[in-house]
Write a protein that holds these residues in place. Structure first.
Motif, PDB file in Angstrom:
ATOM      1  N   ASP A  72       0.828  -1.204   0.000  1.00 42.09           N
ATOM      2  CA  ASP A  72       0.000   0.000   0.000  1.00 42.09           C
ATOM      3  C   ASP A  72       0.862   1.254   0.000  1.00 42.09           C
ATOM      4  O   ASP A  72       0.541   2.245  -0.654  1.00 42.09           O
ATOM      5  N   ALA A  73       1.970   1.213   0.759  1.00 41.49           N
ATOM      6  CA  ALA A  73       2.828   2.385   0.868  1.00 41.49           C
ATOM      7  C   ALA A  73       3.432   2.764  -0.486  1.00 41.49           C
ATOM      8  O   ALA A  73       3.411   3.933  -0.883  1.00 41.49           O
ATOM      9  N   MET A  74       3.951   1.781  -1.215  1.00 45.50           N
ATOM     10  CA  MET A  74       4.581   2.082  -2.495  1.00 45.50           C
ATOM     11  C   MET A  74       3.559   2.511  -3.539  1.00 45.50           C
ATOM     12  O   MET A  74       3.841   3.350  -4.394  1.00 45.50           O
ATOM     13  N   ILE A  75       2.361   1.930  -3.479  1.00 47.93           N
ATOM     14  CA  ILE A  75       1.294   2.359  -4.384  1.00 47.93           C
ATOM     15  C   ILE A  75       0.955   3.815  -4.129  1.00 47.93           C
ATOM     16  O   ILE A  75       0.833   4.631  -5.050  1.00 47.93           O
ATOM     17  N   ALA A  76       0.811   4.165  -2.835  1.00 50.42           N
ATOM     18  CA  ALA A  76       0.480   5.540  -2.468  1.00 50.42           C
ATOM     19  C   ALA A  76       1.584   6.502  -2.891  1.00 50.42           C
ATOM     20  O   ALA A  76       1.311   7.591  -3.421  1.00 50.42           O
ATOM     21  N   ILE A  77       2.837   6.115  -2.680  1.00 51.19           N
ATOM     22  CA  ILE A  77       3.969   6.965  -3.058  1.00 51.19           C
ATOM     23  C   ILE A  77       3.972   7.207  -4.565  1.00 51.19           C
ATOM     24  O   ILE A  77       4.190   8.328  -5.037  1.00 51.19           O
ATOM     25  N   THR A  78       3.732   6.157  -5.337  1.00 51.61           N
ATOM     26  CA  THR A  78       3.721   6.291  -6.800  1.00 51.61           C
ATOM     27  C   THR A  78       2.588   7.198  -7.266  1.00 51.61           C
ATOM     28  O   THR A  78       2.785   8.069  -8.130  1.00 51.61           O
ATOM     29  N   LEU A  79       1.409   7.019  -6.688  1.00 52.96           N
ATOM     30  CA  LEU A  79       0.259   7.828  -7.085  1.00 52.96           C
ATOM     31  C   LEU A  79       0.459   9.293  -6.727  1.00 52.96           C
ATOM     32  O   LEU A  79       0.190  10.193  -7.537  1.00 52.96           O
ATOM     33  N   VAL A  80       0.947   9.555  -5.526  1.00 52.39           N
ATOM     34  CA  VAL A  80       1.184  10.938  -5.102  1.00 52.39           C
ATOM     35  C   VAL A  80       2.310  11.561  -5.920  1.00 52.39           C
ATOM     36  O   VAL A  80       2.215  12.721  -6.356  1.00 52.39           O
ATOM     37  N   GLY A  81       3.372  10.798  -6.173  1.00 53.72           N
ATOM     38  CA  GLY A  81       4.478  11.310  -6.971  1.00 53.72           C
ATOM     39  C   GLY A  81       4.055  11.671  -8.387  1.00 53.72           C
ATOM     40  O   GLY A  81       4.476  12.696  -8.935  1.00 53.72           O
ATOM     41  N   THR A  82       3.196  10.830  -8.970  1.00 52.42           N
ATOM     42  CA  THR A  82       2.685  11.111 -10.319  1.00 52.42           C
ATOM     43  C   THR A  82       1.881  12.398 -10.324  1.00 52.42           C
ATOM     44  O   THR A  82       2.022  13.239 -11.223  1.00 52.42           O
ATOM     45  N   GLY A  83       1.028  12.556  -9.320  1.00 61.59           N
ATOM     46  CA  GLY A  83       0.208  13.764  -9.227  1.00 61.59           C
ATOM     47  C   GLY A  83       1.037  15.015  -9.050  1.00 61.59           C
ATOM     48  O   GLY A  83       0.793  16.044  -9.700  1.00 61.59           O
ATOM     49  N   LEU A  84       2.035  14.965  -8.180  1.00 66.64           N
ATOM     50  CA  LEU A  84       2.897  16.124  -7.953  1.00 66.64           C
ATOM     51  C   LEU A  84       3.694  16.479  -9.211  1.00 66.64           C
ATOM     52  O   LEU A  84       3.884  17.658  -9.520  1.00 66.64           O
ATOM     53  N   GLY A  85       4.144  15.455  -9.932  1.00 59.46           N
ATOM     54  CA  GLY A  85       4.873  15.713 -11.166  1.00 59.46           C
ATOM     55  C   GLY A  85       4.017  16.424 -12.196  1.00 59.46           C
ATOM     56  O   GLY A  85       4.448  17.404 -12.815  1.00 59.46           O
ATOM     57  N   ALA A  86       2.780  15.931 -12.385  1.00 56.04           N
ATOM     58  CA  ALA A  86       1.865  16.543 -13.358  1.00 56.04           C
ATOM     59  C   ALA A  86       1.518  17.972 -12.959  1.00 56.04           C
ATOM     60  O   ALA A  86       1.497  18.885 -13.802  1.00 56.04           O
ATOM     61  N   LEU A  87       1.248  18.190 -11.676  1.00 50.47           N
ATOM     62  CA  LEU A  87       0.895  19.530 -11.203  1.00 50.47           C
ATOM     63  C   LEU A  87       2.054  20.504 -11.371  1.00 50.47           C
ATOM     64  O   LEU A  87       1.859  21.661 -11.773  1.00 50.47           O
ATOM     65  N   THR A  88       3.265  20.034 -11.119  1.00 51.33           N
ATOM     66  CA  THR A  88       4.438  20.903 -11.262  1.00 51.33           C
ATOM     67  C   THR A  88       4.655  21.310 -12.718  1.00 51.33           C
ATOM     68  O   THR A  88       4.936  22.483 -13.005  1.00 51.33           O
ATOM     69  N   VAL A  89       4.517  20.354 -13.638  1.00 49.11           N
ATOM     70  CA  VAL A  89       4.674  20.677 -15.061  1.00 49.11           C
ATOM     71  C   VAL A  89       3.617  21.691 -15.499  1.00 49.11           C
ATOM     72  O   VAL A  89       3.913  22.637 -16.236  1.00 49.11           O
ATOM     73  N   TYR A  90       2.388  21.496 -15.039  1.00 49.56           N
ATOM     74  CA  TYR A  90       1.313  22.439 -15.375  1.00 49.56           C
ATOM     75  C   TYR A  90       1.645  23.841 -14.875  1.00 49.56           C
ATOM     76  O   TYR A  90       1.523  24.825 -15.615  1.00 49.56           O
ATOM     77  N   LEU A  91       2.075  23.953 -13.624  1.00 51.24           N
ATOM     78  CA  LEU A  91       2.368  25.264 -13.039  1.00 51.24           C
ATOM     79  C   LEU A  91       3.564  25.932 -13.709  1.00 51.24           C
ATOM     80  O   LEU A  91       3.591  27.159 -13.874  1.00 51.24           O
ATOM     81  N   LEU A  92       4.545  25.136 -14.121  1.00 48.92           N
ATOM     82  CA  LEU A  92       5.755  25.697 -14.720  1.00 48.92           C
ATOM     83  C   LEU A  92       5.595  26.013 -16.202  1.00 48.92           C
ATOM     84  O   LEU A  92       6.181  26.985 -16.702  1.00 48.92           O
ATOM     85  N   ARG A  93       4.790  25.199 -16.907  1.00 49.37           N
ATOM     86  CA  ARG A  93       4.811  25.260 -18.364  1.00 49.37           C
ATOM     87  C   ARG A  93       3.554  25.845 -19.010  1.00 49.37           C
ATOM     88  O   ARG A  93       3.658  26.559 -19.999  1.00 49.37           O
ATOM     89  N   ARG A  94       2.349  25.539 -18.482  1.00 51.13           N
ATOM     90  CA  ARG A  94       1.140  26.041 -19.152  1.00 51.13           C
ATOM     91  C   ARG A  94       0.037  26.352 -18.139  1.00 51.13           C
ATOM     92  O   ARG A  94      -1.095  25.909 -18.262  1.00 51.13           O
ATOM     93  N   ARG A  95       0.391  27.140 -17.162  1.00 53.05           N
ATOM     94  CA  ARG A  95      -0.578  27.525 -16.139  1.00 53.05           C
ATOM     95  C   ARG A  95      -1.638  28.443 -16.751  1.00 53.05           C
ATOM     96  O   ARG A  95      -1.315  29.378 -17.491  1.00 53.05           O
ATOM     97  N   ALA A  96      -2.901  28.166 -16.459  1.00 55.93           N
ATOM     98  CA  ALA A  96      -4.002  28.942 -17.030  1.00 55.93           C
ATOM     99  C   ALA A  96      -4.096  30.310 -16.378  1.00 55.93           C
ATOM    100  O   ALA A  96      -3.846  30.460 -15.177  1.00 55.93           O
ATOM    101  N   THR A  97      -4.465  31.307 -17.170  1.00 54.42           N
ATOM    102  CA  THR A  97      -4.680  32.653 -16.650  1.00 54.42           C
ATOM    103  C   THR A  97      -6.067  32.730 -15.992  1.00 54.42           C
ATOM    104  O   THR A  97      -6.897  31.834 -16.146  1.00 54.42           O
ATOM    105  N   ARG A  98      -6.313  33.796 -15.269  1.00 55.09           N
ATOM    106  CA  ARG A  98      -7.626  33.986 -14.646  1.00 55.09           C
ATOM    107  C   ARG A  98      -8.722  34.041 -15.698  1.00 55.09           C
ATOM    108  O   ARG A  98      -9.821  33.518 -15.494  1.00 55.09           O
ATOM    109  N   GLU A  99      -8.423  34.702 -16.809  1.00 54.82           N
ATOM    110  CA  GLU A  99      -9.410  34.809 -17.883  1.00 54.82           C
ATOM    111  C   GLU A  99      -9.738  33.434 -18.468  1.00 54.82           C
ATOM    112  O   GLU A  99     -10.904  33.123 -18.737  1.00 54.82           O
TER     113      GLU A  99
END
Length: 239
Positions: free
Chosen positions: A47-74
């Motif tokens: 369970d621990a490694m599954i959770a680590i992988t899932l959280v790591g995947t999510g953090l990676g995707a969120l970081t790329v979004y924030l760094l590369r194509r973050r949406a504007t308020r509009e």
């Protein structure tokens, strides 16, 4: 050529960040276990490694979004407004029917050809049996969110914005399939793997098409979440 290079950079960055976050999570978990005096068993099916992988995947995707194509308020405001159009929900429903129907057809074809389709995410079956509601919430609400941010907003969106939506749809869908069933790393192989790639690539293409047609990432997220809800319900029924 610049948009394709940007796509490649985004994809490479997401893979690197995924590896970094998963590795860091594993090290942190091991340190915490050591401080507690608990022997560390790095079992990939735990369970621990599954959770680590899932959280790591999510953090990676969120970081790329924030760094590369973050949406504007509009963009966020327009996207939220587009979600409430009748045509948007018709597109979401059509996408759900298309993805579930295609998955069923491929499954029936696999049965006829006596090919056992074994997706790599079956490793979650034991965890689902132990924590059904927690895993359902993750599969339906959380995973579609970070996958849509990465594959549709960042990867597909970059080539769409560059005037090459067809290429963006193709490349992002292939990436979506390969991430879900990485060659040589997952449980699938041969025709089994090819059929799973077809299913995931089709899903990715449908979600990208919904995003483009409606103009809101919320629509792709809703279609993805509903698809996972149907798949999750079927998984529960089979346990």
């Amino acid at each position: 050529m610049g948009s394709v290079a940007g796509f490649a950079i985004d994809l490479l960055l997401s893979v690197v960040l995924l590896a970094v976050f998963v590795m860091a999570g594993g090290v942190l978990w091991g340190m915490l276990q050591g401080l507690r005096g608990v022997p560390v068993e790095m079992d990939a099916g735990s369970d621990a490694m599954i959770a680590i992988t899932l959280v790591g995947t999510g953090l990676g995707a969120l970081t790329v979004y924030l760094l590369r194509r973050r949406a504007t308020r509009e963009e966020c405001a327009a996207s939220w407004q587009a979600l409430w159009r009748k045509s948007t929900w018709l597109a979401i429903l059509a996408a759900l029917l298309a993805t579930t129907g295609f998955s069923m057809l491929v499954g029936l074809l696999a049965q006829q050809l006596q090919i056992e389709m074994t997706p790599s995410n079956l490793v979650l079956s034991e965890a689902v049996a132990e924590h059904p509601f927690l895993l359902l919430i993750f599969a339906v609400l959380i995973a579609p969110a970070y996958e849509e941010l990465l594959f549709r907003r960042v990867l597909f969106g970059r080539l769409w914005a560059a005037g090459r939506p067809g290429l963006g749809l193709a490349l992002s869908s292939i990436a979506f399939a390969l991430v879900h069933e990485p060659p040589g790393l997952g449980a699938s192989q041969g025709w089994n793997m090819l059929m799973l790639w077809a299913v995931y690539a089709f899903m990715g293409a449908v979600f990208a098409a919904v995003y483009r047609r409606t103009g809101t990432l919320w629509a792709a997220y809703a279609a993805h979440a509903l698809n996972n809800l149907v798949a999750g319900t079927a998984l529960f029924a089979s346990l």
